[in-house]
Motif scaffolding. Sequence first.
Motif, mmCIF file in Angstrom:
data_model
loop_
_atom_site.group_PDB
_atom_site.id
_atom_site.type_symbol
_atom_site.label_atom_id
_atom_site.label_comp_id
_atom_site.label_asym_id
_atom_site.label_seq_id
_atom_site.Cartn_x
_atom_site.Cartn_y
_atom_site.Cartn_z
ATOM 1 N N ASN A 290 0.821 -1.205 0.000
ATOM 2 C CA ASN A 290 0.000 0.000 0.000
ATOM 3 C C ASN A 290 0.856 1.258 0.000
ATOM 4 O OD1 ASN A 290 -3.138 -0.086 0.276
ATOM 5 N ND2 ASN A 290 -2.401 -1.925 1.314
ATOM 6 N N VAL A 291 1.944 1.255 0.755
ATOM 7 C CA VAL A 291 2.835 2.413 0.765
ATOM 8 C C VAL A 291 3.389 2.672 -0.636
ATOM 9 C CG1 VAL A 291 5.039 3.305 1.625
ATOM 10 C CG2 VAL A 291 3.428 2.215 3.205
ATOM 11 N N PHE A 292 3.682 1.604 -1.381
ATOM 12 C CA PHE A 292 4.267 1.738 -2.710
ATOM 13 C C PHE A 292 3.241 1.588 -3.831
ATOM 14 C CE2 PHE A 292 8.106 1.071 -0.279
ATOM 15 C CZ PHE A 292 9.028 1.861 -0.942
ATOM 16 N N LEU A 293 1.951 1.679 -3.498
ATOM 17 C CA LEU A 293 0.909 1.516 -4.500
ATOM 18 C C LEU A 293 1.057 2.578 -5.591
ATOM 19 C CD1 LEU A 293 -1.545 -0.360 -4.903
ATOM 20 C CD2 LEU A 293 -2.957 1.412 -3.860
ATOM 21 N N GLY A 294 1.259 2.109 -6.819
ATOM 22 C CA GLY A 294 1.479 3.024 -7.942
ATOM 23 C C GLY A 294 2.914 3.467 -8.091
ATOM 24 N N ARG A 295 3.768 3.073 -7.140
ATOM 25 C CA ARG A 295 5.192 3.442 -7.183
ATOM 26 C C ARG A 295 6.054 2.209 -6.881
ATOM 27 N NH1 ARG A 295 2.694 7.822 -4.145
ATOM 28 N NH2 ARG A 295 3.018 9.847 -5.130
ATOM 29 N N GLU A 296 5.606 1.062 -7.314
ATOM 30 C CA GLU A 296 6.249 -0.200 -6.974
ATOM 31 C C GLU A 296 7.707 -0.243 -7.437
ATOM 32 O OE1 GLU A 296 1.876 -0.861 -7.034
ATOM 33 O OE2 GLU A 296 3.295 0.130 -8.382
ATOM 34 N N ILE A 297 8.525 -0.961 -6.669
ATOM 35 C CA ILE A 297 9.941 -1.145 -6.998
ATOM 36 C C ILE A 297 10.100 -2.486 -7.709
ATOM 37 C CG2 ILE A 297 12.283 -1.401 -6.081
ATOM 38 C CD1 ILE A 297 11.413 0.244 -3.669
ATOM 39 N N GLN B 107 -5.845 4.151 8.501
ATOM 40 C CA GLN B 107 -5.809 5.557 8.109
ATOM 41 C C GLN B 107 -4.428 6.138 8.361
ATOM 42 O OE1 GLN B 107 -7.674 6.745 6.139
ATOM 43 N NE2 GLN B 107 -8.813 8.561 6.717
ATOM 44 N N ALA B 108 -3.768 5.701 9.438
ATOM 45 C CA ALA B 108 -2.416 6.174 9.707
ATOM 46 C C ALA B 108 -1.462 5.744 8.606
ATOM 47 C CB ALA B 108 -1.935 5.647 11.062
ATOM 48 N N VAL B 109 -1.637 4.513 8.102
ATOM 49 C CA VAL B 109 -0.803 4.043 6.992
ATOM 50 C C VAL B 109 -1.063 4.895 5.738
ATOM 51 C CG1 VAL B 109 -0.443 2.135 5.365
ATOM 52 C CG2 VAL B 109 -0.515 1.691 7.822
ATOM 53 N N ALA B 110 -2.327 5.218 5.489
ATOM 54 C CA ALA B 110 -2.655 6.050 4.324
ATOM 55 C C ALA B 110 -2.017 7.428 4.444
ATOM 56 C CB ALA B 110 -4.174 6.179 4.187
ATOM 57 N N ILE B 111 -2.085 8.016 5.644
ATOM 58 C CA ILE B 111 -1.463 9.319 5.858
ATOM 59 C C ILE B 111 0.055 9.190 5.780
ATOM 60 C CG2 ILE B 111 -1.151 11.221 7.481
ATOM 61 C CD1 ILE B 111 -3.940 10.582 8.572
ATOM 62 N N ARG C 114 1.726 7.123 4.025
ATOM 63 C CA ARG C 114 2.084 7.039 2.605
ATOM 64 C C ARG C 114 2.143 8.441 1.993
ATOM 65 N NH1 ARG C 114 -2.091 3.798 -0.880
ATOM 66 N NH2 ARG C 114 -3.340 5.649 -0.422
ATOM 67 N N ALA C 115 1.137 9.260 2.315
ATOM 68 C CA ALA C 115 1.133 10.629 1.796
ATOM 69 C C ALA C 115 2.339 11.412 2.293
ATOM 70 C CB ALA C 115 -0.164 11.329 2.199
#
Length: 249
Positions: free
Chosen positions: A99-106, A154-158, A160-161
């Motif tokens: 989720n942290v790398f969603l759309g920015r995968e390594i 929600q903390a993980v989503a924030i 990530r931002a």
Amino acid sequence: MTALYEVRGVGKRYGGVVALDHVDFALNAGEVVGLVGDNGAGKSTLVKVLSGAHEPDSGEIYLDGERRSWKSPHDALEAGIETLYQDSGIAPDLTVAANVFLGREILRKDLLGRFGFLDEAAMRKQAHAELERVGIAVPATSRPVSRLSGGQRQAVAIGRAVAWANKVIILDEPTNHLGARQAGEVLEVIRQAKAKGFGVIFISHTLPHVLDVTDRITVLRLGRVVADAPSSSFTPDSLLKAITGLSQA
């Protein structure tokens, strides 16, 4: 002091409906600004302008004192502006790292990477480091998000931002539908983002949360800014009156 992010005289119409009417809004580095207003006040439209989703019909946008123009949300992202909408964009079946790398995968650096294979070990390690850097403690970045509490999700989503932004974070109702303890976790992440020098725009209908975590509050009503003052100058009652207009009665 030059504002980190600012709009001046922004206007936006949808047919005959005036959504924003000469709106001025400014955000400084290391500041949390609450953006509040009743339904139809113009908050969503202003967020879409700030995030690059909509172009204003009039007015100017400045980032670090430089006039800018967003043609798409990608332009704003590239400039360091991350937006977390109310649904958070979290994929519950994926791991925290994914989720942290969603759309920015390594991708892997070997031959398999050419075929789209991901470097999951690198993403887990970097995700842990990034979340730790912004003050978020999760049990394991390999854990599926579905196994986290609502506040942790929600903390993980924030997080990530915060991890991907380098200037501004826009949070749309991040504590909505959360219990007191879970909301407290999210508010603490916002404080951590502020401490690291980010400018944070916090949109919420939960006025106690706004008063708790913000430095300044901007109130929109019927597409216009009707109040913009330090949070300490408001009480729950006076803020509600500013939002509804009852103070003019």
